[in-house]
Motif scaffolding. Structure first.
Motif, PDB file in Angstrom:
ATOM      1  N   PRO A 124     -59.185 -40.555 -69.471  1.00 56.55           N
ATOM      2  CA  PRO A 124     -59.446 -42.131 -70.779  1.00 56.55           C
ATOM      3  C   PRO A 124     -59.438 -42.766 -69.894  1.00 56.55           C
ATOM      4  CG  PRO A 124     -57.337 -40.701 -70.367  1.00 56.55           C
ATOM      5  CD  PRO A 124     -58.395 -39.465 -69.384  1.00 56.55           C
ATOM      6  N   PRO A 125     -60.563 -43.748 -71.068  1.00 63.46           N
ATOM      7  CA  PRO A 125     -59.767 -44.889 -70.514  1.00 63.46           C
ATOM      8  C   PRO A 125     -58.408 -45.730 -70.960  1.00 63.46           C
ATOM      9  CG  PRO A 125     -60.185 -44.521 -72.772  1.00 63.46           C
ATOM     10  CD  PRO A 125     -60.021 -43.736 -72.434  1.00 63.46           C
TER      11      PRO A 125
ATOM     12  N   LEU B 175     -44.642 -39.070 -70.775  1.00 71.10           N
ATOM     13  CA  LEU B 175     -46.420 -38.922 -71.480  1.00 71.10           C
ATOM     14  C   LEU B 175     -46.689 -36.668 -70.331  1.00 71.10           C
ATOM     15  CD1 LEU B 175     -48.665 -41.654 -69.983  1.00 71.10           C
ATOM     16  CD2 LEU B 175     -47.976 -40.639 -72.273  1.00 71.10           C
ATOM     17  N   PRO B 176     -46.515 -36.671 -69.453  1.00 61.45           N
ATOM     18  CA  PRO B 176     -46.316 -35.552 -68.879  1.00 61.45           C
ATOM     19  C   PRO B 176     -45.939 -34.145 -69.586  1.00 61.45           C
ATOM     20  CG  PRO B 176     -45.505 -36.597 -67.292  1.00 61.45           C
ATOM     21  CD  PRO B 176     -45.482 -36.990 -68.311  1.00 61.45           C
ATOM     22  N   THR B 177     -44.922 -34.437 -70.568  1.00 60.05           N
ATOM     23  CA  THR B 177     -43.547 -33.591 -71.265  1.00 60.05           C
ATOM     24  C   THR B 177     -44.434 -33.569 -72.623  1.00 60.05           C
ATOM     25  OG1 THR B 177     -42.756 -35.214 -71.518  1.00 60.05           O
ATOM     26  CG2 THR B 177     -41.717 -34.393 -70.043  1.00 60.05           C
ATOM     27  N   VAL B 178     -45.474 -33.933 -73.075  1.00 66.01           N
ATOM     28  CA  VAL B 178     -45.630 -33.417 -74.560  1.00 66.01           C
ATOM     29  C   VAL B 178     -46.286 -32.744 -74.601  1.00 66.01           C
ATOM     30  CG1 VAL B 178     -47.454 -35.230 -75.868  1.00 66.01           C
ATOM     31  CG2 VAL B 178     -46.428 -36.332 -74.756  1.00 66.01           C
ATOM     32  N   TRP B 179     -47.194 -31.839 -73.626  1.00 64.42           N
ATOM     33  CA  TRP B 179     -47.531 -30.797 -74.614  1.00 64.42           C
ATOM     34  C   TRP B 179     -47.125 -29.928 -74.192  1.00 64.42           C
ATOM     35  CZ3 TRP B 179     -51.533 -29.808 -77.465  1.00 64.42           C
ATOM     36  CH2 TRP B 179     -51.994 -28.276 -78.044  1.00 64.42           C
TER      37      TRP B 179
ATOM     38  N   HIS C 258     -60.942 -35.265 -66.190  1.00 62.43           N
ATOM     39  CA  HIS C 258     -61.267 -35.654 -67.352  1.00 62.43           C
ATOM     40  C   HIS C 258     -61.581 -34.589 -68.295  1.00 62.43           C
ATOM     41  CE1 HIS C 258     -65.263 -35.546 -68.174  1.00 62.43           C
ATOM     42  NE2 HIS C 258     -66.136 -35.348 -67.086  1.00 62.43           N
ATOM     43  N   ALA C 259     -62.102 -34.069 -67.757  1.00 59.79           N
ATOM     44  CA  ALA C 259     -62.610 -32.821 -68.757  1.00 59.79           C
ATOM     45  C   ALA C 259     -62.311 -32.334 -69.722  1.00 59.79           C
ATOM     46  CB  ALA C 259     -63.800 -31.956 -68.176  1.00 59.79           C
ATOM     47  N   GLY C 260     -60.526 -31.717 -68.703  1.00 56.34           N
ATOM     48  CA  GLY C 260     -59.356 -31.028 -69.643  1.00 56.34           C
ATOM     49  C   GLY C 260     -58.690 -31.913 -70.629  1.00 56.34           C
TER      50      GLY C 260
ATOM     51  N   ALA D  49     -56.020 -35.350 -67.478  1.00 60.43           N
ATOM     52  CA  ALA D  49     -57.334 -35.917 -67.571  1.00 60.43           C
ATOM     53  C   ALA D  49     -56.362 -37.425 -67.168  1.00 60.43           C
ATOM     54  CB  ALA D  49     -57.647 -35.835 -69.142  1.00 60.43           C
ATOM     55  N   ILE D  50     -55.526 -37.214 -67.698  1.00 62.59           N
ATOM     56  CA  ILE D  50     -54.217 -38.720 -67.814  1.00 62.59           C
ATOM     57  C   ILE D  50     -54.345 -39.291 -66.098  1.00 62.59           C
ATOM     58  CG2 ILE D  50     -53.074 -40.286 -68.188  1.00 62.59           C
ATOM     59  CD1 ILE D  50     -52.634 -38.746 -70.719  1.00 62.59           C
ATOM     60  N   LYS D  51     -53.888 -38.148 -65.461  1.00 67.00           N
ATOM     61  CA  LYS D  51     -53.195 -38.584 -64.176  1.00 67.00           C
ATOM     62  C   LYS D  51     -54.730 -38.422 -63.400  1.00 67.00           C
ATOM     63  CE  LYS D  51     -50.154 -38.285 -60.396  1.00 67.00           C
ATOM     64  NZ  LYS D  51     -51.094 -38.241 -59.336  1.00 67.00           N
ATOM     65  N   SER D  52     -55.837 -38.219 -63.558  1.00 66.30           N
ATOM     66  CA  SER D  52     -57.067 -38.070 -62.905  1.00 66.30           C
ATOM     67  C   SER D  52     -57.585 -39.455 -63.128  1.00 66.30           C
ATOM     68  CB  SER D  52     -57.516 -36.598 -62.660  1.00 66.30           C
ATOM     69  OG  SER D  52     -58.541 -37.227 -63.864  1.00 66.30           O
ATOM     70  N   SER D  53     -57.291 -40.155 -64.296  1.00 67.94           N
ATOM     71  CA  SER D  53     -58.198 -41.259 -64.357  1.00 67.94           C
ATOM     72  C   SER D  53     -57.181 -42.190 -63.349  1.00 67.94           C
ATOM     73  CB  SER D  53     -57.806 -41.568 -66.107  1.00 67.94           C
ATOM     74  OG  SER D  53     -58.790 -42.706 -66.558  1.00 67.94           O
ATOM     75  N   TYR D  54     -55.804 -42.440 -63.501  1.00 67.39           N
ATOM     76  CA  TYR D  54     -55.323 -43.124 -63.014  1.00 67.39           C
ATOM     77  C   TYR D  54     -55.060 -42.865 -61.580  1.00 67.39           C
ATOM     78  CZ  TYR D  54     -50.542 -44.401 -60.489  1.00 67.39           C
ATOM     79  OH  TYR D  54     -49.303 -44.694 -59.835  1.00 67.39           O
TER      80      TYR D  54
END
Length: 343
Positions: free
Chosen positions: A156-157, A71-75, A9-11, A128-133
């Protein structure tokens, strides 16, 4: 009660957001999850587990496939376009504009897949998104395997993320993913109880026409409070879902006594629905010192919330959502959990 947590998440750190006419550092910061984790340890709540890694199939059960694939393509696309700083949406296909044509540039795509400027990206955001999922699904598996309750310490939430949009710091709707996963695993009915200060507009949008997943929100009145455009009391569901979406909008300054009246009514309606499992979107930004919220709950109130949810006598998954008064967020979030356990 077991907690599932990922350090990835810290990323998602150092991101900026657009709010009230200013670009400011994100209120949704890594210290939120770390303070809660420390409180879990301090209170000896139970084991803290790393999440199992999942594919994105469960996400695509509640979100549009093209949105999840985006989502994974944004950055990478942001960097390829030689952009600097946080990737922040700034233009949206509102009423009268074309929302049916997917644009090509990353600036336009950010707006196409969002409803505000609060869901921004930095280099580590997708991880972080993927780890939250993964955290949410792993905790759901614990409940399915027989645990009375589990805590998904997600960051993230997720509850502002809809079927095809992000916003409000949320990207994948972890609570909605878990609710659908329980259905896919054989639960006949699932209830989502959202106690975050801000209305879970994404969860409502995802399940609005369904009778198999009840959605209950206790929140700030959208006439005056973000996210503004959903959360009114007359939004009761549509089609087969009519009557299974329940909103309790409340005004600025609401104290626990009034808030708890709404919780009692919500729990009665939830019990009458008789779900097989409850997913709690656990936001503690109802706290009196929260910097972006306007209710007046105190730290002493949160164990009472957990105790009332426990009285339902149902398998329960707690999914972390909001709460931004970082000094007290651990006390309040874990207070709900220890209250649930009867401490």
């Amino acid at each position: 009660m077991k907690t599932v947590f990922s350090p990835l998440h810290a990323g998602h750190s150092g991101q900026m957001e657009l709010v009230a006419g200013a670009i400011v550092p994100g209120f949704e910061k890594p210290s939120r999850a770390e303070i809660i984790k420390a409180r879990v340890e301090d209170q000896k709540l139970g084991d803290i587990l790393a999440p199992e890694i999942h594919d994105l199939a469960a996400a695509k059960r509640v979100h549009a496939a093209d949105y999840i694939d985006f989502l994974p393509t944004v950055w990478p696309e942001w960097e390829a376009a030689e952009k600097t700083g946080s990737a922040i949406p700034f233009a949206w296909p509102t009423r009268g504009l074309r929302g049916d044509v997917r644009p090509q540039t990353i600036e336009a795509l950010l707006g196409y897949y969002s409803f505000d400027g609060g869901a921004s990206f930095v280099k580590g955001t997708w991880d972080a998104i993927k780890s939250s999922y993964d955290v949410a699904l792993t905790a759901a598996q614990l409940v399915k395997a027989g645990e009375r309750a589990a805590f998904a310490l997600c960051r993230p939430p997720g509850h502002h993320a809809g079927a095809a949009f992000m916003g409000g710091y949320c990207f994948i709707n972890n609570a909605a993913v878990a609710a659908q996963w329980f259905r896919d695993q054989g639960a006949k009915r699932v209830a989502v109880l959202d106690v975050d200060y801000h209305h879970g507009n994404g969860t409502q949008e995802i399940f609005y026409s369904r009778a198999d997943i009840q959605v209950i929100n206790l929140h700030g009145d959208p006439m005056t409070e973000y996210p503004f455009f959903l959360g009114h009391a007359d939004e009761r569901g549509s089609g087969e879902g009519e009557g299974f979406n329940i909103n309790y909008p409340m005004p600025f300054g609401t104290t626990f006594d009034k808030w708890n009246e709404a919780l009692e009514d919500a729990c009665r309606k939830l019990a009458a629905y008789a779900p097989d499992v409850v997913v709690v979107s656990l936001g503690v930004d109802t706290f009196e010192k929260d910097p972006i919220s306007h209710f007046k709950l105190t730290s002493a109130d949160y164990p009472k919330i957990g105790a009332r949810i426990a009285k339902l006598g149902l398998p329960t998954l707690f999914v972390m959502e909001g709460g931004y008064a970082v000094d007290e967020i651990g006390v309040n979030a874990v207070g709900v959990l220890t209250g649930f356990e009867g401490r």
